[in-house]
Design a protein around this motif. Structure first.
Motif, mmCIF file in Angstrom:
data_model
loop_
_atom_site.group_PDB
_atom_site.id
_atom_site.type_symbol
_atom_site.label_atom_id
_atom_site.label_comp_id
_atom_site.label_asym_id
_atom_site.label_seq_id
_atom_site.Cartn_x
_atom_site.Cartn_y
_atom_site.Cartn_z
ATOM 1 N N UNK A 207 8.434 6.675 2.759
ATOM 2 C CA UNK A 207 8.519 7.623 1.665
ATOM 3 C C UNK A 207 8.609 9.041 2.206
ATOM 4 N N UNK A 208 8.994 9.981 1.338
ATOM 5 C CA UNK A 208 8.905 11.390 1.696
ATOM 6 C C UNK A 208 7.765 12.011 0.892
ATOM 7 N N UNK A 209 7.751 13.337 0.794
ATOM 8 C CA UNK A 209 6.632 14.016 0.157
ATOM 9 C C UNK A 209 6.662 13.941 -1.366
ATOM 10 N N UNK A 210 7.766 13.482 -1.951
ATOM 11 C CA UNK A 210 7.898 13.455 -3.397
ATOM 12 C C UNK A 210 7.367 12.147 -3.976
ATOM 13 N N UNK A 211 7.095 12.169 -5.275
ATOM 14 C CA UNK A 211 6.682 10.955 -5.970
ATOM 15 C C UNK A 211 7.871 10.008 -6.107
ATOM 16 N N UNK A 212 7.631 8.707 -5.907
ATOM 17 C CA UNK A 212 8.692 7.709 -5.996
ATOM 18 C C UNK A 212 8.340 6.683 -7.065
ATOM 19 N N UNK A 213 9.290 6.341 -7.927
ATOM 20 C CA UNK A 213 9.009 5.332 -8.954
ATOM 21 C C UNK A 213 8.846 3.951 -8.329
ATOM 22 N N UNK A 214 7.993 3.140 -8.921
ATOM 23 C CA UNK A 214 7.774 1.777 -8.462
ATOM 24 C C UNK A 214 8.443 0.804 -9.423
ATOM 25 N N UNK A 215 9.152 -0.165 -8.870
ATOM 26 C CA UNK A 215 9.797 -1.194 -9.664
ATOM 27 C C UNK A 215 9.093 -2.528 -9.495
ATOM 28 N N UNK A 216 9.339 -3.429 -10.419
ATOM 29 C CA UNK A 216 8.714 -4.744 -10.382
ATOM 30 C C UNK A 216 9.011 -5.446 -9.055
ATOM 31 N N UNK A 217 7.949 -5.913 -8.391
ATOM 32 C CA UNK A 217 8.003 -6.655 -7.119
ATOM 33 C C UNK A 217 8.347 -5.770 -5.920
ATOM 34 N N UNK A 218 8.229 -4.454 -6.055
ATOM 35 C CA UNK A 218 8.337 -3.588 -4.882
ATOM 36 C C UNK A 218 7.193 -3.891 -3.917
ATOM 37 N N UNK A 219 7.467 -3.773 -2.622
ATOM 38 C CA UNK A 219 6.447 -3.997 -1.587
ATOM 39 C C UNK A 219 6.106 -2.666 -0.934
ATOM 40 N N UNK A 220 4.841 -2.307 -0.987
ATOM 41 C CA UNK A 220 4.347 -1.059 -0.422
ATOM 42 C C UNK A 220 3.471 -1.383 0.787
ATOM 43 N N UNK A 221 3.589 -0.585 1.841
ATOM 44 C CA UNK A 221 2.716 -0.747 3.013
ATOM 45 C C UNK A 221 1.971 0.550 3.251
ATOM 46 N N UNK A 222 0.640 0.479 3.220
ATOM 47 C CA UNK A 222 -0.222 1.640 3.424
ATOM 48 C C UNK A 222 -1.255 1.280 4.478
ATOM 49 N N UNK A 223 -1.308 2.060 5.550
ATOM 50 C CA UNK A 223 -2.279 1.851 6.634
ATOM 51 C C UNK A 223 -2.225 0.413 7.165
ATOM 52 N N UNK A 224 -1.021 -0.145 7.266
ATOM 53 C CA UNK A 224 -0.859 -1.469 7.839
ATOM 54 C C UNK A 224 -1.070 -2.616 6.877
#
Length: 233
Positions: A207-224
């Motif tokens: 991601x960059x510094x802006x807010x990003x919309x989330x869609x159904x079944x998106x996969x996010x990775x935070x701190x591993x």
């Protein structure tokens, strides 16, 4: 709308409205608030504003950032706080109609009675305390105009567990390493990077510094930790 009032030696220099999600402060000209003084680092600090709440983060500046006389790394601003950058002062002000929606504590603390926050990627509630460590989010009624949603952890010790996104703001991550916020808005769910040098991944892309919309079944990775965002029927 919240604003910052820049002054030096009691003389007001500028008034800055917090009308964007990320506002940078530093000596280099690309900053939103440029302070051309050798005591200020090229990229000194950043203010991230989500809904009606503003987070201040020192960007490993040489001389540090003070709030009300105390050095900070990560801080949730409250009305009339004084941010000190060398000889310069930034006063944070909110009008009566724009008070923060959450009862945030100072220096990123969790106060007794505040809402549960998912930190360290655990879905158990965070205990309220006066330690200055994490970000507390006060409960806010969910917006009725969008479907409910949740995230499911895909790896780690809590793999398979779900966290429903019932609050206006849900904070995820490991404080001091990587923190992101999922905001529930009238027109959908959005993820914003808040803390850490590395940005979270969304479907494998940073991601960059802006807010990003989330869609159904998106996969996010935070701190591993990987997690799947999904809408609930």
């Amino acid at each position: 709308m919240a604003k910052l009032i820049l002054s030096m030696d009691g003389l007001v220099l500028k008034e800055i409205a917090l009308d964007k999600e990320r506002l940078t402060i530093g000596r280099k000209p690309h900053n939103d608030i440029q302070i051309d003084n050798l005591a200020i680092s090229g990229e000194h600090a950043v203010v991230v504003t989500i809904l009606k709440d503003s987070f201040l983060e020192d960007l490993n500046s040489t001389n540090g950032t003070l709030v009300n006389g105390q050095p900070i790394k990560k801080y949730i601003l409250r009305n009339n706080d004084i941010v000190e950058l060398g000889k310069y002062r930034l006063k944070y002000m909110v009008g009566d109609a724009a008070e923060p929606s959450g009862d945030f504590g100072r220096t990123s603390l969790i106060r007794p009675g505040m809402a549960r926050v998912a930190t360290e990627m655990e879905l158990a509630p965070t205990a309220g305390s006066s330690t200055r460590s994490n970000i507390g989010i006060a409960p806010t009624p969910p917006a009725p105009s969008i479907p409910s949603a949740a995230i499911q952890l895909l790896n780690g010790p809590n793999a398979g567990k779900e966290l429903e996104l019932t609050k206006t703001l849900t904070t995820l991550g490991k404080p001091g390493l990587q923190v992101a916020v999922i905001a529930r808005r009238p027109h959908g769910y959005f993820i914003t990077h808040v803390e850490g040098k590395q940005f979270p991944l969304l479907n494998g892309r940073a991601l960059d510094a802006q807010a990003h919309p989330l869609g159904d079944h998106d996969v996010v990775e935070i701190a591993g930790i990987k997690m799947e965002f999904f809408l609930k029927a």
